[in-house]
Scaffold this motif. Structure first.
Motif, PDB file in Angstrom:
ATOM      1  N   PHE A  87      -8.375   9.996   1.586  1.00 12.60           N
ATOM      2  CA  PHE A  87      -8.397   8.541   1.696  1.00 12.60           C
ATOM      3  C   PHE A  87      -6.969   8.032   1.876  1.00 12.60           C
ATOM      4  O   PHE A  87      -5.992   8.736   1.596  1.00 12.60           O
ATOM      5  N   GLU A  88      -6.856   6.783   2.323  1.00 16.05           N
ATOM      6  CA  GLU A  88      -5.572   6.099   2.394  1.00 16.05           C
ATOM      7  C   GLU A  88      -5.674   4.765   1.668  1.00 16.05           C
ATOM      8  O   GLU A  88      -6.735   4.131   1.663  1.00 16.05           O
ATOM      9  N   VAL A  89      -4.573   4.347   1.059  1.00 14.45           N
ATOM     10  CA  VAL A  89      -4.536   3.044   0.391  1.00 14.45           C
ATOM     11  C   VAL A  89      -4.240   1.985   1.444  1.00 14.45           C
ATOM     12  O   VAL A  89      -3.220   2.047   2.144  1.00 14.45           O
ATOM     13  N   SER A 124     -14.039   0.047   2.487  1.00 11.71           N
ATOM     14  CA  SER A 124     -13.134   0.627   1.495  1.00 11.71           C
ATOM     15  C   SER A 124     -13.786   0.551   0.124  1.00 11.71           C
ATOM     16  O   SER A 124     -14.758  -0.190  -0.075  1.00 11.71           O
ATOM     17  N   GLU A 133      -9.063   1.677  -1.234  1.00 14.48           N
ATOM     18  CA  GLU A 133      -8.833   2.926  -0.502  1.00 14.48           C
ATOM     19  C   GLU A 133      -9.921   3.101   0.557  1.00 14.48           C
ATOM     20  O   GLU A 133     -11.097   2.823   0.327  1.00 14.48           O
ATOM     21  N   ARG A 134      -9.484   3.575   1.710  1.00 14.61           N
ATOM     22  CA  ARG A 134     -10.376   3.766   2.839  1.00 14.61           C
ATOM     23  C   ARG A 134     -10.385   5.229   3.264  1.00 14.61           C
ATOM     24  O   ARG A 134      -9.325   5.863   3.317  1.00 14.61           O
ATOM     25  N   PRO A 142      -2.830   7.482  -3.043  1.00 17.25           N
ATOM     26  CA  PRO A 142      -4.293   7.501  -3.047  1.00 17.25           C
ATOM     27  C   PRO A 142      -4.828   8.317  -4.230  1.00 17.25           C
ATOM     28  O   PRO A 142      -4.251   9.341  -4.601  1.00 17.25           O
ATOM     29  N   PRO A 144       0.799  -1.233   0.000  1.00 12.26           N
ATOM     30  CA  PRO A 144       0.000   0.000   0.000  1.00 12.26           C
ATOM     31  C   PRO A 144       0.826   1.274   0.000  1.00 12.26           C
ATOM     32  O   PRO A 144       0.445   2.260  -0.639  1.00 12.26           O
TER      33      PRO A 144
END
Length: 353
Positions: A24-26, A105, A49-50, A19, A14
């Motif tokens: 968001f974060e991967v 996600s 992604e979250r 992203p 990740p």
């Protein structure tokens, strides 16, 4: 089974992927379909992604809006007794017989490219992104089948009405044509054979039902890759073995001198995912000839046992060069790794049925 994991593993994590969505974060770059195009190995990554937590005690559930083309984030409190938050991947309504209300996600497909099959660079933008009402929860776990000069890419499409399998094609990995959903809910883990057999296209698929059925492998046939029928139950669960909980297709079947070799995933009831193999008759893929007594690859390395969902090796694609099978697989629902196996050893290790 002898397997040689790449020393570079995990090949893509990740942290290697920027992203696409602001805020968001991967959390995952895994379960990639594989293609060889113009001398390069292409991994069609599932990128998950979250949303970053808006505040303590709250989780965000991303939902794609097909009307605006944007992603909205629904905020849910972790103390909301209507929902079950025990699985980090899903948010389920209590008393709904296992159906999920939201995913934590949003997944889409991004291309990673390599000249040597070991060192990859990841495109900055998605290659295939959710579109339409049947993909509002995202698209997942792509596979790639090359037939002639066309690459057929198919993936799980998730939405509130279920998970089905959608099909996209390309000739250049730039332009795409969308063909719609080819297997309706609930169905996933579709694997299309790379050539016709007896004048028909064949595909493995994994329907699931809340009634009498179990998550097992079926076979279907088609004249045109779009409309599938003559469904047959092909492969079942095996009690007290590595594939006792659920099974599903993995990499595109490989034509060998002994028949079609299909690499598939199996899980125990405790959700430990391994890879195995099944041999199908060359002229009649509905005939199962042999099957793995033991896994050909199982979660052992730290990046396979620990992660977003640990104890998982899950392959969606492989490259075969002579006797060498380069199996690209998702590790712990987090990263992408690769292991080399011997095609002959896989075949010799099968147990006749």
């Amino acid at each position: 089974m002898n397997s040689q994991r790449y020393e570079e593993n995990p090949l893509i994590a990740p942290k290697d992927v920027k992203p696409y969505h602001a805020g968001f974060e991967v959390i995952g770059a895994f379960n990639a379909g594989v293609a060889v195009y113009e001398g390069e190995t292409l991994l069609l990554l599932r990128v998950a992604e979250r949303p970053l937590p808006p505040r303590e005690g709250v989780v965000g559930a991303p939902v794609y809006n097909p009307d605006s083309g944007e992603v909205a984030v629904k905020e849910l409190r972790l103390d909301d007794e209507r929902y079950d938050f025990s699985d980090p991947r899903t948010i389920r309504e209590k008393g709904s017989e296992g159906a999920f209300a939201y995913l934590t996600s949003l997944s889409y497909i991004r291309i990673a490219r390599s000249a040597d099959g070991r060192h990859f660079t990841v495109d900055d933008k998605p290659f295939i992104y959710p579109s339409g009402e049947l993909e509002t929860f995202g698209i997942e776990d792509p596979r790639v089948t090359q037939i002639g000069d066309t690459y057929y890419i198919y993936f799980s499409a998730a939405s509130p009405v279920g998970i089905g399998e959608s099909l996209v094609s390309t000739k250049d990995f730039v332009h795409t044509e969308h063909h719609g959903m080819i297997f309706g809910p609930d169905n996933k883990d579709v694997i299309i054979f790379p050539e016709k057999v007896g004048g028909k296209y064949y595909a493995l698929h994994r329907p699931t039902t809340p009634s009498t059925g179990r998550p097992e492998v079926w076979l279907a046939e088609s004249d045109n890759l779009l409309y599938w029928g003559n469904h047959k139950h092909l492969l079942g669960l095996r009690a007290d073995r590595w594939d006792s909980g659920r099974i599903g297709g993995g990499a595109v079947p490989i034509r060998t001198e002994r028949g079609w070799l299909a690499l598939y995933h199996g899980a125990t009831k405790e959700h430990r995912y391994c890879m195995g193999a099944v041999l199908l008759d060359a002229d009649d893929p509905s005939r199962v000839l042999a099957r793995s007594a033991r896994p050909i690859l199982e979660p052992e390395a730290p990046y396979e046992t620990d992660g977003f969902f640990g104890g998982v090796v899950f392959a969606c694609g492989a490259v075969v060069d002579g006797d060498v099978v380069r199996l690209y697989y998702g590790a712990a629902d987090t990263s992408t790794a690769c292991a080399e196996l011997s095609l002959r050893e896989i075949l010799d290790g099968l147990e006749p049925v």
